[in-house]
Design a protein around this motif. Structure first.
Motif, PDB file in Angstrom:
ATOM      1  N   ARG A 124      77.588  73.138   8.216  1.00 13.76           N
ATOM      2  CA  ARG A 124      76.608  72.062   8.191  1.00 13.76           C
ATOM      3  C   ARG A 124      76.487  71.392   6.823  1.00 13.76           C
ATOM      4  O   ARG A 124      75.597  70.582   6.598  1.00 13.76           O
ATOM      5  N   THR A 125      77.353  71.717   5.920  1.00 15.98           N
ATOM      6  CA  THR A 125      77.322  71.070   4.623  1.00 15.98           C
ATOM      7  C   THR A 125      78.277  69.887   4.611  1.00 15.98           C
ATOM      8  O   THR A 125      79.038  69.668   5.551  1.00 15.98           O
ATOM      9  N   LYS A 126      78.268  69.147   3.547  1.00 21.67           N
ATOM     10  CA  LYS A 126      79.188  68.014   3.436  1.00 21.67           C
ATOM     11  C   LYS A 126      80.615  68.502   3.281  1.00 21.67           C
ATOM     12  O   LYS A 126      80.903  69.347   2.446  1.00 21.67           O
ATOM     13  N   ASP A 166      81.631  62.226   6.654  1.00 20.49           N
ATOM     14  CA  ASP A 166      80.622  63.283   6.653  1.00 20.49           C
ATOM     15  C   ASP A 166      79.559  63.017   7.715  1.00 20.49           C
ATOM     16  O   ASP A 166      79.085  63.936   8.382  1.00 20.49           O
ATOM     17  N   GLN A 167      79.190  61.769   7.874  1.00 18.00           N
ATOM     18  CA  GLN A 167      78.196  61.417   8.881  1.00 18.00           C
ATOM     19  C   GLN A 167      78.725  61.665  10.292  1.00 18.00           C
ATOM     20  O   GLN A 167      77.972  62.053  11.190  1.00 18.00           O
ATOM     21  N   LYS A 196      78.253  65.220  10.982  1.00 20.86           N
ATOM     22  CA  LYS A 196      76.838  65.479  11.224  1.00 20.86           C
ATOM     23  C   LYS A 196      76.454  65.077  12.643  1.00 20.86           C
ATOM     24  O   LYS A 196      75.729  65.801  13.333  1.00 20.86           O
ATOM     25  N   ARG A 197      76.964  63.932  13.105  1.00 20.26           N
ATOM     26  CA  ARG A 197      76.638  63.479  14.466  1.00 20.26           C
ATOM     27  C   ARG A 197      77.237  64.407  15.519  1.00 20.26           C
ATOM     28  O   ARG A 197      76.641  64.648  16.575  1.00 20.26           O
ATOM     29  N   LEU A 236      77.613  67.640  15.199  1.00 16.56           N
ATOM     30  CA  LEU A 236      76.732  68.801  15.240  1.00 16.56           C
ATOM     31  C   LEU A 236      75.420  68.479  15.936  1.00 16.56           C
ATOM     32  O   LEU A 236      74.859  69.310  16.647  1.00 16.56           O
ATOM     33  N   GLN A 237      74.926  67.267  15.751  1.00 16.56           N
ATOM     34  CA  GLN A 237      73.703  66.863  16.432  1.00 16.56           C
ATOM     35  C   GLN A 237      73.902  66.847  17.947  1.00 16.56           C
ATOM     36  O   GLN A 237      73.009  67.254  18.702  1.00 16.56           O
TER      37      GLN A 237
END
Length: 603
Positions: A327-329, A356-357, A360-361, A363-364
């Motif tokens: 979950r890190t960059k 990176d975004q 993140k998406r 994982l969301q």
């Protein structure tokens, strides 16, 4: 200074977990006196039920097909017989296309529903599948719902297209992709992971909106599972939720990080030990880091103390892996040591904020699916994929299990036993669940990507990750299964789905359950087969009280045909050997014919 700051950046990726850990590197419990096990179990053995598991007869054709109409018996005989004809299976795609042109769309769809589609697919939508699911439920058989629509790109388009899904913008500018290790390299032709694939579903990344559509599809599948059956499953594939490039890159990080640990363990004289038996001595680790120019002894001591690592004098693989946090960059994962060259190697060059975004998406989306499954009482089955994606898929699945498997098994991983590393993967994951106190749960399969994996390994020059023979794969399957069954005996926090069409494997499982005192009513061990196949295994298990599930695909006829085509290819070897199932179908049809019950609703 550059080297030290790079390592600090890598180490900074570790983040605190949601639940307290036991001290990594501490002495493990005494080993269990059972074959194939590593460190012993945590919880004490619980009392076992007195009654033995019920007997199951896989040769009783009447019981096996009691849920089937006589017309369904004939359809099964026809379809399974055709699936055993090699040339028909080999050219099934061309034959389906020819049939559509000759018959026209309406007549072609009707023919498919009467034959192949009707045999292997439950229906077109959530409402259409409910009668079949209810009927199976009446015979003790649950469902793993799988919305099986896929884009039929075929191998040629995937090979010709550029690979937007596997090459980042930064890598196109810097040539960073050339630094990938061969197995995890984004090679042309593997970006869509389609060429040679014969699994249930595959996805080709188009854009973020497409991933959101896939997530919405999975959400509807979860809702359908909740409304159709109790204790059901919904299948998902992580490559549908983000760019496969991320999975390739993150897999590379995990594999290199683990390989560095292995190499350092070898230098400490631990060659030949299993993954869980290897433990790095902290003093020697500090000396190696200093000799490599990574960190002084004082700096590494501060680092290890700050992470609560090595306080017992050793660091094991699980503690080492905890330094990588998904979950890190990704841009912080700069360098990793290479023990062969004695240098730090760059992993990613100029990884962008947008990329990176995107991670993140992804994982969301996973969080949204897991939360919906928890709310509706549905369990998520995360499908396995190719070996070059699998380290990241397994790691991300473990992250979900850490969060959502605290009270019961919501998220099921998948372990592929045709991989040479299968046993190490299973034992490491079980040990992690013991330490952190969550429920280990997995679907155990042999694997569906054998031909593609071997072709890719030969083409790009890395070691074939697949066991050399079917017999070796069977041995691996039974070894992994036995380890998990032993864990179930000693712990209330372990579950396994034995996903197999192999009758010998099912009998092996039943025998070991009896020996270990694992009763089917505990529901820690369940079984799974594909819809339309091996009813002589599924229904006797269900009627005897064992938790058993059919993998139930659904979707519009035309859009599910690629699924049918790939399933035919995947299971052609099994179909050619499935003489027993066809013999039992024929025996039951003749019994009904001579008994005069061939048209009876309750034969």
């Amino acid at each position: 200074m550059v080297l030290r700051s790079a390592v600090r950046a890598l180490c900074a990726t570790a983040a605190p977990r949601g639940a307290p850990r036991s001290v990594p590197g501490a002495a493990p419990p005494p080993p269990a006196a059972v074959r194939g096990r590593g460190p012993g179990p945590g919880p004490r053995p619980r009392p076992r039920p007195v009654p033995p598991p019920p007997a199951v007869d896989f040769g009783d054709s009447r019981e096996a097909f009691r849920s089937k109409s006589s017309a369904e018996l004939l359809r099964g005989l026809l379809v399974l017989g055709l699936c055993a004809v090699g040339p028909l299976v080999e050219h099934n795609r061309e034959l389906l296309q020819l049939g559509r042109r000759v018959l026209g769309q309406a007549l072609f769809e009707r023919l498919m529903k009467m034959t192949f589609y009707g045999q292997f697919v439950a229906g077109e939508d959530q409402e259409a599948i409910k009668p079949l699911i209810r009927r199976n439920r009446a015979f003790g058989v649950g469902a793993v719902l799988d919305y099986s629509v896929e884009e039929d790109l075929g191998p040629a388009p995937a090979g010709r297209q550029p690979l937007p899904s596997c090459t980042s913008a930064a890598e196109k500018e810097t040539g960073g992709a050339e630094q990938r290790e061969k197995q995890y390299h984004a090679h042309r032709g593997s970006g869509s992971h389609r060429n040679g694939v014969t699994s249930a579903r595959t996805y080709f990344y188009a854009d973020e909106a497409k991933c959101d559509q896939h997530m919405e599809t999975f959400l509807r599948c979860i809702d359908a599972s909740s409304g159709s059956s109790e204790d059901g499953f919904s299948a998902i594939k992580l490559t549908a939720l983000g760019r496969p490039q991320f999975l390739l890159q993150f897999s590379e990080v995990l594999v290199k990080w683990r390989w560095f640990f292995h190499q350092m363990a070898v230098e400490q004289g631990q060659r030949g030990r299993t993954a869980l038996e290897m433990k790095l001595e902290v003093e020697k680790l500090q000396e190696a880091l200093a000799n490599l120019g990574i960190a002084t002894k004082a700096e590494s001591q501060h680092w290890l103390t700050g992470k609560n690592l090595g306080v017992s004098g050793t660091v094991d693989l699980l503690a080492w892996n905890s330094l990588i946090d998904s979950r890190t960059k990704l841009s912080k994962l700069l360098l990793i040591p290479n023990m062969k060259t004695r240098q730090l190697e760059p992993l990613f060059s100029h990884f962008t904020e947008e990329e990176d975004q995107q991670m993140k998406r992804m994982l969301q989306r996973m969080d949204i699916l897991a939360k919906r499954a928890t709310e509706t009482g549905v369990r998520l089955m995360v499908d396995a994929e190719q070996s070059y994606f699998q380290p990241a898929i397994s790691h991300l699945t473990l992250e979900m299990q850490r969060r959502f498997n605290r009270e019961r098994a919501i998220i099921f991983n998948t372990h592929q036993c045709y991989l040479k590393e299968a046993y190490n993967n299973v034992t490491v994951d079980v040990e992690l669940s013991r330490r952190e106190g969550w429920h280990f749960s997995t679907k155990l399969v042999r694997g569906a990507y054998m031909e593609q994996e071997r072709e890719r390994a030969a083409k790009f020059g890395y070691e074939d990750p697949i066991n050399p023979t079917y017999e070796k794969t069977n041995e691996m399957y039974h070894r992994c299964l036995d380890y998990i069954l032993e864990e179930i005996k000693h712990s209330q926090k372990a579950s396994v789905m034995v996903a197999s069409h192999n009758e010998d494997t099912i009998k092996f499982t039943l025998q070991r359950m009896m020996e270990l005192g694992i009763h089917p009513s505990e529901k820690n061990v369940c079984f799974g087969q594909l819809l339309g196949m091996c009813d002589q295994i599924t229904f006797p298990l269900g009627q005897a009280g064992f938790p058993v599930y059919k993998y139930v695909p659904y979707g519009p006829v035309d859009e599910v045909l690629p699924y049918l085509s790939r399933r035919a290819q995947e299971n052609r070897g099994f179909m050619q050997r499935a003489n027993q199932e066809r013999d039992l179908l024929w025996r039951e049809f003749k019994r009904r014919l001579f008994a005069g019950t061939i048209f009876s609703p309750n034969p």
